[in-house]
Design a protein around this motif. Structure first.
Motif, short mmCIF file in Angstrom:
data_model
loop_
_atom_site.label_atom_id
_atom_site.label_comp_id
_atom_site.label_asym_id
_atom_site.label_seq_id
_atom_site.Cartn_x
_atom_site.Cartn_y
_atom_site.Cartn_z
N GLY A 102 0.81 -1.21 0.00
CA GLY A 102 0.00 0.00 0.00
C GLY A 102 0.84 1.26 0.00
N MET A 103 2.14 1.12 0.23
CA MET A 103 3.03 2.27 0.19
C MET A 103 3.35 2.70 -1.23
N ILE A 104 3.06 1.83 -2.20
CA ILE A 104 3.35 2.12 -3.60
C ILE A 104 2.09 2.63 -4.28
N THR A 105 2.20 3.75 -4.97
CA THR A 105 1.06 4.36 -5.66
C THR A 105 1.32 4.41 -7.16
N ALA A 106 0.27 4.75 -7.91
CA ALA A 106 0.39 4.82 -9.37
C ALA A 106 1.30 5.97 -9.82
N ARG A 107 1.64 6.88 -8.92
CA ARG A 107 2.51 8.01 -9.26
C ARG A 107 3.99 7.66 -9.12
N ASP A 108 4.27 6.45 -8.61
CA ASP A 108 5.64 6.06 -8.31
C ASP A 108 6.32 5.34 -9.46
N VAL A 109 7.60 5.10 -9.29
CA VAL A 109 8.40 4.25 -10.18
C VAL A 109 9.06 3.21 -9.29
N VAL A 110 9.06 1.96 -9.73
CA VAL A 110 9.66 0.88 -8.94
C VAL A 110 10.99 0.47 -9.55
N LEU A 111 12.01 0.37 -8.69
CA LEU A 111 13.32 -0.12 -9.08
C LEU A 111 13.54 -1.43 -8.32
N ALA A 112 13.50 -2.56 -9.03
CA ALA A 112 13.60 -3.87 -8.40
C ALA A 112 14.97 -4.49 -8.68
N ILE A 113 15.58 -5.05 -7.64
CA ILE A 113 16.93 -5.61 -7.76
C ILE A 113 16.90 -7.09 -7.42
N SER A 114 17.40 -7.91 -8.33
CA SER A 114 17.50 -9.35 -8.11
C SER A 114 18.53 -9.91 -9.08
N ASN A 115 19.58 -10.49 -8.57
CA ASN A 115 20.62 -11.02 -9.45
C ASN A 115 20.07 -12.12 -10.35
N SER A 116 19.28 -13.02 -9.76
CA SER A 116 18.71 -14.12 -10.56
C SER A 116 17.54 -13.67 -11.41
N GLY A 117 16.85 -12.63 -10.95
CA GLY A 117 15.64 -12.20 -11.64
C GLY A 117 14.47 -13.12 -11.39
N GLU A 118 14.63 -14.05 -10.44
CA GLU A 118 13.58 -15.02 -10.14
C GLU A 118 13.23 -15.03 -8.65
#
Length: 339
Positions: A102-118
C-alpha cells in the motif's frame, strides 16, 4: 586495550605463508569486483537513459525493492537517490505482500533488484504492480529472467564470476548493482541541477550541512555578550571588558555607536612592548582601525576563511549599515563544528 595487547591474545598464530595467502585473496577479491564494475560502463546505453527518463518523470517516489543482499544494496541506493534530489524509499518485498504494498502508488516508479531475476517475493507482487501501471525498472544478472522480461526497462548488472571462491556469496554481483544504482542517482542529480546547497539541506546534521547552511548570526555572541567600550576608555578598562567577555578582543565605539576599531590581545602585547601606560592611555591610541568585520548574514565558513586569510582569531559582526551587532572567535566556530 591496545592493538598490541589484542593481537597478543589471539589463540591462532599464522605463518608468513598464511599471511601472504590472506593478502593475496584480499587483493583477488578487490580485482574481481573492480573488473565487474568496469564492465558496466559499456552497458550504460539507451536502456539506462530510458530508466533515467522514467525516474525524472516520476511524480511520486522511486520505490526500491530487493531481498537478502540485494535488499541491503537497494536500501543504500534508495538512500543515495533521496539525498541527491530524487525522493525514494526502500520497501521489503516480503513485507510488501503483507500490507506494505500500500506504500506504492500509481505516481511512483519501482526499481527492483534481483541477481537471478527469479526472486519469489518480487515475482509475487509483479501482478499488483502491473495493475497499478507503475513503471518497473529491473536490475538483474539475467536478461532472460522473469523479472527482466516483465520490466519496462532492464539494466544488465551481470558478472562473470563472484569474488567468493565458492561462487556462492553475493560479492561482485552486489557491488555491480550498487555501482549501477549510484550511476542512476548521479545522472539524475546532474539532470535536475542539484547543487551542493541542495545536498546540505538534506544533511543539516553533517559537516557539509553546517558549512553550507550555518550563518554567522547563528553562532555569534550578541547583546550584553558583545565586548564593547566607548572611545576614550583607558587601555586598562578595555582589558577588563575583554576579560569579562572572554573573546580576546573588544570593539571601540564612537559616541553615536559607530564602530571605530577593535582592541585585541595582539594590540595589548604590542602596546606593552612599547611601554604604554595602560592606566591612562586611551584605547583609541593602540586599537586596530579600521578593523576586519563580517556581516551577520554571511556563512559561518566565510568567517573561517576570512580569519585564516587575515591571520586573526576573532571578528566583529556588523549589519548592512556597519553598526556592531555581534562578535565571534575561532572557538565559536569550532564548537559549531564548522571547522
Amino acid at each position: 586495550m591496545s592493538e598490541r595487547r589484542r593481537l597478543g591474545t589471539l589463540p591462532l598464530a599464522l605463518s608468513t605463508v598464511q599471511i601472504e595467502r590472506l593478502m593475496r585473496l584480499g587483493r583477488a577479491v578487490i580485482e574481481t569486483e573492480a573488473q565487474a564494475v568496469a564492465a558496466l560502463a559499456e552497458r550504460v546505453d539507451d536502456s539506462f537513459a530510458l530508466a533515467c527518463r522514467y525516474m525524472l518523470a516520476c511524480e511520486g517516489r522511486i520505490v526500491v525493492l530487493g531481498m537478502g543482499k540485494s535488499g541491503h544494496i537497494g536500501s543504500k541506493i534508495a538512500a543515495t537517490l533521496a539525498s541527491t534530489g530524487s525522493p525514494a524509499f526502500f520497501v521489503h518485498p516480503g513485507e510488501a505482500s503483507h500490507g506494505d504494498l500500500g506504500m506504492i502508488t500509481a505516481r511512483d516508479v519501482v526499481l527492483a533488484i534481483s541477481n537471478s531475476g527469479e526472486t519469489e517475493e518480487l515475482l509475487t507482487i509483479l501482478p499488483v504492480l502491473k495493475r497499478l501501471g507503475v513503471p518497473l525498472i529491473a536490475l538483474t544478472g539475467r536478461a532472460d529472467s522473469t523479472l527482466a522480461r516483465s520490466a519496462d526497462v532492464h539494466l544488465d548488472v551481470s558478472v562473470t564470476t563472484e569474488a567468493c571462491p565458492l561462487g556462492l556469496a553475493p560479492t561482485a554481483s552486489t557491488t555491480a548493482a550498487l555501482a549501477m544504482g549510484d550511476a542512476l542517482a548521479i545522472a539524475l542529480l546532474e539532470q535536475r541541477g542539484f547543487t551542493a546547497e541542495d545536498f546540505a539541506r538534506s544533511h543539516p546534521g553533517g559537516r557539509l550541512g553546517r558549512r553550507l547552511l550555518l550563518h554567522v548570526a547563528d553562532v555569534m555572541h550578541q547583546g550584553e555578550r558583545v565586548p564593547a567600550v566607548p572611545s576614550g576608555t583607558t587601555v586598562l578598562k578595555a582589558l577588563e571588558e575583554m576579560s569579562r567577555k572572554g573573546l580576546g578582543m573588544t570593539a571601540v565605539l564612537a559616541a553615536d555607536g559607530g564602530l571605530l576599531g577593535v582592541f585585541t590581545d595582539g594590540d595589548l602585547r604590542r602596546a606593552l612592548d612599547r611601554g604604554v601606560e595602560v592606566r591612562h592611555t586611551p584605547v583609541d591610541a593602540v586599537m586596530t582601525s579600521p578593523c576586519v568585520t563580517i556581516r551577520s548574514g554571511a556563512l559561518a565558513i566565510e568567517a573561517v576563511q576570512l580569519m585564516e586569510m587575515r591571520a586573526i582569531n576573532g571578528l566583529l559582526v556588523v549589519d548592512s549599515a556597519g553598526r556592531l551587532v555581534g562578535a565571534l572567535n575561532m572557538h565559536d566556530l569550532l564548537r559549531a563544528s564548522v571547522v
